[in-house]
Design an enzyme around this catalytic site. Structure first.
Site, short mmCIF file in Angstrom:
data_model
loop_
_atom_site.label_atom_id
_atom_site.label_comp_id
_atom_site.label_asym_id
_atom_site.label_seq_id
_atom_site.Cartn_x
_atom_site.Cartn_y
_atom_site.Cartn_z
N ASP A 210 0.88 -1.17 0.00
CA ASP A 210 0.00 0.00 0.00
C ASP A 210 0.92 1.23 0.00
O ASP A 210 2.14 1.10 -0.24
CB ASP A 210 -1.01 -0.02 1.16
CG ASP A 210 -0.35 0.16 2.52
OD1 ASP A 210 0.90 0.22 2.61
OD2 ASP A 210 -1.09 0.24 3.52
N HIS B 132 4.18 -31.94 10.56
CA HIS B 132 3.52 -30.67 10.24
C HIS B 132 2.47 -30.81 9.14
O HIS B 132 1.60 -29.96 9.01
CB HIS B 132 4.56 -29.63 9.83
CG HIS B 132 5.62 -29.41 10.86
ND1 HIS B 132 5.35 -28.85 12.09
CD2 HIS B 132 6.95 -29.71 10.86
CE1 HIS B 132 6.47 -28.79 12.80
NE2 HIS B 132 7.44 -29.32 12.08
C1 RB5 Z 1 -1.97 2.53 6.59
O1 RB5 Z 1 -2.00 3.70 7.35
C2 RB5 Z 1 -1.80 1.32 7.51
O2 RB5 Z 1 -2.97 1.13 8.25
C3 RB5 Z 1 -1.46 0.09 6.71
O3 RB5 Z 1 -0.32 0.32 5.97
C4 RB5 Z 1 -1.19 -1.18 7.50
O4 RB5 Z 1 -0.23 -0.95 8.49
C5 RB5 Z 1 -2.37 -1.91 8.00
O5 RB5 Z 1 -2.26 -2.96 8.63
#
Ligand code: RB5
Length: 146
Positions: free
Chosen positions: A8, A133
């Site tokens: 992201d 496992h």
């Molecule tokens: C984004 O602010 C953050 O929430 C995301 O990158 C992540 O850490 C979520 O788990």
């Protein structure tokens, strides 16, 4: 190996570095985005990588967000995925040996990129140990059918 990678906005900078690191290491890298650090929602990118792994077009997935936590939660919603949020190379190794993990999620905000490179190296270098496992992992996957 064929590696699908995404992030992201919080993981974008490290994703760029890690994708190049993997390519320089001889892997076939599929970068599922994003293409810049504009704000996005991490489940959209976790889904792309998880689907690549689940349908066999990638051997393993790498996901980077702020903590790695949201990416792991989202990726694990896709059937066939065993995603692990890892902060040490030893846990990466154990997640492969014991859990046959197929997606590793890392923190772009709290773990240095050199440590994430070591985590990914350990993850990709370690085979599933099988043996005792095997049945346990089969029981995990059977939960998807309930
Ligand atoms: C984004 O602010 C953050 O929430 C995301 O990158 C992540 O850490 C979520 O788990």
């Amino acid at each position: 190996m064929r590696i699908s990678i995404a992030s992201d906005h919080a993981g974008f900078e490290q994703k760029q570095i890690l994708a190049q690191y993997l390519a320089e290491g001889g892997h076939e890298v599929c970068d599922r985005g994003p293409e810049n650090d504009n704000r996005v929602d991490y489940p959209d990118f976790a889904k792309l990588v998880a689907q690549d792994v689940a349908n066999g077009s990638a051997d393993f997935g790498v996901l980077v967000c702020g903590t790695g936590i949201g990416m792991a939660i989202a990726a694990n919603k896709v059937h066939g995925i065993r995603a692990v949020n890892v902060v040490t190379p030893q846990f990466a190794q154990l997640s492969r040996e014991h859990n046959n993990a197929n997606v590793v999620t890392v923190s772009g905000r709290f773990v240095p990129v050199e440590e994430n490179e070591a985590i990914i190296d350990a993850f990709l270098a370690t085979p599933f140990a099988g043996g005792r496992h095997t049945g346990r992992v089969e029981k995990i996957m059977a939960l998807e059918q309930q």
